[in-house]
Design a protein around this motif. Structure first.
Motif, PDB file in Angstrom:
ATOM      1  N   ILE A 181      43.882  47.509  41.776  1.00  0.00           N
ATOM      2  CA  ILE A 181      45.340  47.054  42.478  1.00  0.00           C
ATOM      3  C   ILE A 181      44.791  46.729  43.730  1.00  0.00           C
ATOM      4  CG2 ILE A 181      47.332  48.153  43.404  1.00  0.00           C
ATOM      5  CD1 ILE A 181      46.967  50.470  41.748  1.00  0.00           C
ATOM      6  N   HIS A 182      43.939  47.026  44.410  1.00  0.00           N
ATOM      7  CA  HIS A 182      43.639  46.749  45.948  1.00  0.00           C
ATOM      8  C   HIS A 182      44.966  46.675  46.613  1.00  0.00           C
ATOM      9  CE1 HIS A 182      41.422  46.320  49.326  1.00  0.00           C
ATOM     10  NE2 HIS A 182      40.166  46.386  48.735  1.00  0.00           N
ATOM     11  N   CYS A 183      45.473  47.671  47.297  1.00  0.00           N
ATOM     12  CA  CYS A 183      46.679  47.987  47.830  1.00  0.00           C
ATOM     13  C   CYS A 183      46.878  47.170  49.155  1.00  0.00           C
ATOM     14  CB  CYS A 183      47.142  49.260  47.898  1.00  0.00           C
ATOM     15  SG  CYS A 183      46.116  50.220  48.784  1.00  0.00           S
ATOM     16  N   TYR A 184      45.775  46.547  49.748  1.00  0.00           N
ATOM     17  CA  TYR A 184      45.923  45.924  51.049  1.00  0.00           C
ATOM     18  C   TYR A 184      46.509  44.756  51.018  1.00  0.00           C
ATOM     19  CZ  TYR A 184      42.217  49.385  53.178  1.00  0.00           C
ATOM     20  OH  TYR A 184      41.636  50.431  53.389  1.00  0.00           O
ATOM     21  N   LYS A 185      47.320  44.369  52.002  1.00  0.00           N
ATOM     22  CA  LYS A 185      47.774  43.092  52.506  1.00  0.00           C
ATOM     23  C   LYS A 185      46.712  42.074  52.787  1.00  0.00           C
ATOM     24  CE  LYS A 185      49.576  43.757  56.934  1.00  0.00           C
ATOM     25  NZ  LYS A 185      50.886  43.951  57.729  1.00  0.00           N
ATOM     26  N   LYS A 186      46.912  40.864  52.445  1.00  0.00           N
ATOM     27  CA  LYS A 186      45.742  39.797  52.469  1.00  0.00           C
ATOM     28  C   LYS A 186      45.007  39.920  53.621  1.00  0.00           C
ATOM     29  CE  LYS A 186      44.751  35.452  51.152  1.00  0.00           C
ATOM     30  NZ  LYS A 186      45.280  33.938  51.519  1.00  0.00           N
ATOM     31  N   ASP A 187      45.666  39.898  54.810  1.00  0.00           N
ATOM     32  CA  ASP A 187      44.937  39.664  56.057  1.00  0.00           C
ATOM     33  C   ASP A 187      43.986  40.850  56.475  1.00  0.00           C
ATOM     34  OD1 ASP A 187      47.443  41.092  56.635  1.00  0.00           O
ATOM     35  OD2 ASP A 187      47.373  40.647  58.864  1.00  0.00           O
ATOM     36  N   MET A 188      44.626  42.300  55.989  1.00  0.00           N
ATOM     37  CA  MET A 188      43.979  43.396  56.403  1.00  0.00           C
ATOM     38  C   MET A 188      42.722  43.556  55.339  1.00  0.00           C
ATOM     39  SD  MET A 188      45.038  44.987  58.921  1.00  0.00           S
ATOM     40  CE  MET A 188      46.495  45.408  59.867  1.00  0.00           C
ATOM     41  N   THR A 215      36.160  53.616  44.252  1.00  0.00           N
ATOM     42  CA  THR A 215      36.097  52.976  45.764  1.00  0.00           C
ATOM     43  C   THR A 215      36.910  52.021  45.617  1.00  0.00           C
ATOM     44  OG1 THR A 215      34.253  51.770  44.697  1.00  0.00           O
ATOM     45  CG2 THR A 215      33.583  53.550  45.966  1.00  0.00           C
ATOM     46  N   CYS A 216      37.605  51.793  46.949  1.00  0.00           N
ATOM     47  CA  CYS A 216      38.714  50.681  47.087  1.00  0.00           C
ATOM     48  C   CYS A 216      38.038  49.377  46.804  1.00  0.00           C
ATOM     49  CB  CYS A 216      39.246  50.644  48.487  1.00  0.00           C
ATOM     50  SG  CYS A 216      39.962  52.266  48.902  1.00  0.00           S
ATOM     51  N   SER A 217      36.842  49.022  46.926  1.00  0.00           N
ATOM     52  CA  SER A 217      36.250  47.788  46.634  1.00  0.00           C
ATOM     53  C   SER A 217      36.411  47.331  45.088  1.00  0.00           C
ATOM     54  CB  SER A 217      34.744  47.535  47.072  1.00  0.00           C
ATOM     55  OG  SER A 217      33.957  48.582  46.691  1.00  0.00           O
ATOM     56  N   ARG A 218      36.298  48.542  44.396  1.00  0.00           N
ATOM     57  CA  ARG A 218      36.729  48.299  42.816  1.00  0.00           C
ATOM     58  C   ARG A 218      37.963  48.509  42.288  1.00  0.00           C
ATOM     59  NH1 ARG A 218      31.671  51.709  41.257  1.00  0.00           N
ATOM     60  NH2 ARG A 218      29.853  50.838  42.613  1.00  0.00           N
TER      61      ARG A 218
END
Ligand code: SF4
Ligand SMILES: [Zn+2]
Length: 99
Positions: free
Chosen positions: A62-69, A56-59
């Motif tokens: 890397i968490h590839c999202y940019k900060k605001d997103m 899951t993305c939350s775990r």
């Protein structure tokens, strides 16, 4: 349906619930900000380097999202996650099984 496609569907449902409740948009319609977030989230999933083996993305380490997103998507998940059971129990079960 693969994992990526399932997650794309789940995030779409979550953003739709969020936009309906928080921004007063009709079912199936998204405001500009939410459309942008959905498009961004779908793009992240399409390019996810873990592909079908992703967790899951939350775990994700890397968490590839940019900060605001990242802030926006977290807010959507916090708000819509628990509401999925009211609006879409089947999707929620699939989402839970995926974890
Ligand atoms: S946060 Fe991690 S798991 Fe989610 S799309 Fe980005 S790289 Fe893939
Ligand atoms: Zn919206």
């Amino acid at each position: 349906m693969g994992r990526i496609d399932r997650e794309k569907k789940t995030i779409k449902l979550m953003i739709e619930i969020y936009c309906r409740k928080k921004h007063g948009h009709k079912k199936g319609e998204l405001c500009e900000e939410c459309s942008e977030l959905l498009e961004y989230a779908h793009k992240r999933l399409s390019y996810c380097k873990f592909g079908e083996n992703k967790s899951t993305c939350s775990r994700c380490p890397i968490h590839c999202y940019k900060k605001d997103m990242k802030i926006k998507v977290k807010d959507v998940m916090r708000f819509s996650g628990p509401r999925l059971i009211i609006y879409n129990p089947v999707e929620l079960i699939k989402h839970a099984l995926n974890k």
